[in-house]
Design a protein around this motif. Structure first.
Motif, PDB file in Angstrom:
ATOM      1  N   HIS A  93       0.822  -1.219   0.000  1.00 15.72           N
ATOM      2  CA  HIS A  93       0.000   0.000   0.000  1.00 15.72           C
ATOM      3  C   HIS A  93       0.858   1.272   0.000  1.00 15.72           C
ATOM      4  O   HIS A  93       0.649   2.172   0.808  1.00 15.72           O
ATOM      5  CB  HIS A  93      -0.911  -0.003   1.236  1.00 15.72           C
ATOM      6  CG  HIS A  93      -1.735  -1.230   1.370  1.00 15.72           C
ATOM      7  ND1 HIS A  93      -2.849  -1.459   0.604  1.00 15.72           N
ATOM      8  CD2 HIS A  93      -1.579  -2.320   2.159  1.00 15.72           C
ATOM      9  CE1 HIS A  93      -3.371  -2.635   0.933  1.00 15.72           C
ATOM     10  NE2 HIS A  93      -2.618  -3.168   1.874  1.00 15.72           N
ATOM     11  N   THR A  94       1.805   1.381  -0.913  1.00 18.92           N
ATOM     12  CA  THR A  94       2.742   2.506  -0.871  1.00 18.92           C
ATOM     13  C   THR A  94       2.064   3.857  -1.058  1.00 18.92           C
ATOM     14  O   THR A  94       2.457   4.834  -0.410  1.00 18.92           O
ATOM     15  CB  THR A  94       3.862   2.339  -1.907  1.00 18.92           C
ATOM     16  OG1 THR A  94       3.283   2.146  -3.200  1.00 18.92           O
ATOM     17  CG2 THR A  94       4.755   1.169  -1.554  1.00 18.92           C
ATOM     18  N   ASP A  95       1.063   3.953  -1.915  1.00 20.92           N
ATOM     19  CA  ASP A  95       0.381   5.245  -2.095  1.00 20.92           C
ATOM     20  C   ASP A  95      -0.295   5.686  -0.805  1.00 20.92           C
ATOM     21  O   ASP A  95      -0.186   6.843  -0.389  1.00 20.92           O
ATOM     22  CB  ASP A  95      -0.638   5.177  -3.231  1.00 20.92           C
ATOM     23  CG  ASP A  95       0.004   5.020  -4.595  1.00 20.92           C
ATOM     24  OD1 ASP A  95       1.214   5.334  -4.732  1.00 20.92           O
ATOM     25  OD2 ASP A  95      -0.690   4.588  -5.534  1.00 20.92           O
ATOM     26  N   PHE A  96      -0.999   4.773  -0.170  1.00 21.58           N
ATOM     27  CA  PHE A  96      -1.676   5.050   1.102  1.00 21.58           C
ATOM     28  C   PHE A  96      -0.654   5.444   2.170  1.00 21.58           C
ATOM     29  O   PHE A  96      -0.812   6.448   2.861  1.00 21.58           O
ATOM     30  CB  PHE A  96      -2.469   3.807   1.516  1.00 21.58           C
ATOM     31  CG  PHE A  96      -3.196   3.922   2.823  1.00 21.58           C
ATOM     32  CD1 PHE A  96      -4.329   4.707   2.945  1.00 21.58           C
ATOM     33  CD2 PHE A  96      -2.762   3.214   3.935  1.00 21.58           C
ATOM     34  CE1 PHE A  96      -5.021   4.797   4.149  1.00 21.58           C
ATOM     35  CE2 PHE A  96      -3.433   3.296   5.144  1.00 21.58           C
ATOM     36  CZ  PHE A  96      -4.573   4.091   5.248  1.00 21.58           C
ATOM     37  N   GLY A  98       2.332   6.594   1.765  1.00 19.78           N
ATOM     38  CA  GLY A  98       3.002   7.841   1.425  1.00 19.78           C
ATOM     39  C   GLY A  98       2.283   9.061   1.968  1.00 19.78           C
ATOM     40  O   GLY A  98       2.900  10.094   2.247  1.00 19.78           O
ATOM     41  N   VAL A  99       0.974   8.948   2.143  1.00 22.60           N
ATOM     42  CA  VAL A  99       0.184  10.043   2.722  1.00 22.60           C
ATOM     43  C   VAL A  99       0.024   9.844   4.230  1.00 22.60           C
ATOM     44  O   VAL A  99       0.146  10.793   5.014  1.00 22.60           O
ATOM     45  CB  VAL A  99      -1.203  10.127   2.036  1.00 22.60           C
ATOM     46  CG1 VAL A  99      -2.057  11.210   2.672  1.00 22.60           C
ATOM     47  CG2 VAL A  99      -1.036  10.369   0.535  1.00 22.60           C
ATOM     48  N   ALA A 122       9.686   0.046  -2.782  1.00 23.24           N
ATOM     49  CA  ALA A 122       8.663   0.609  -1.899  1.00 23.24           C
ATOM     50  C   ALA A 122       9.254   0.935  -0.536  1.00 23.24           C
ATOM     51  O   ALA A 122       8.879   1.909   0.092  1.00 23.24           O
ATOM     52  CB  ALA A 122       7.495  -0.377  -1.739  1.00 23.24           C
TER      53      ALA A 122
END
Length: 124
Positions: A93-96, A98-99, A122
């Motif tokens: 879940h790198t996008d998640f 990242g935030v 990642a």
């Protein structure tokens, strides 16, 4: 409470993310291998001697909702605690993350990721 490693016995909140492609033979959380339509919120787990009643909540969870859950857990235990992001395999879940991870850090909570580290790009 953290149950392994250098931080064994340290109180912290566990944010368990679903989905793991590895299927390790020694895995103790096989139910996290795939995403479910709901997840279990157990605020009493944060406080010794408090009931472990739970509440099922819908998936998926967004970043702001995850931050509200951490606030709820802090309120339940009466203190801000470090956060352990675990899984499944969190690096799926790198996008998640990242935030989310900067928001956790900016809130003043130490944050750690429990990962197999197999997703090198990642992890960077």
């Amino acid at each position: 409470m953290q149950g392994e490693g250098a931080l064994v016995g340290e109180s912290q909140h566990f944010l368990r993310l679903a989905v793991c492609p590895f299927r390790c033979l020694y895995c103790d959380t096989e139910d996290s291998w795939t995403a479910a339509t709901a997840w279990r919120f157990t605020p009493g787990a944060a406080v010794p001697g408090v009931t472990l009643d739970w509440e099922d909540r819908p998936n998926p969870v967004g970043v702001e909702q995850a931050m509200r859950v951490l606030d709820e857990l802090d309120t339940a235990c009466g203190e801000m605690r470090p956060v352990s992001v675990t899984g499944g395999e969190p690096l799926v879940h790198t996008d998640f993350l990242g935030v989310l991870l900067p928001k956790i850090r900016d809130s003043g909570r130490p944050v750690r990721i429990e990962t197999a580290g197999a997703h090198g790009s990642a992890l960077a």
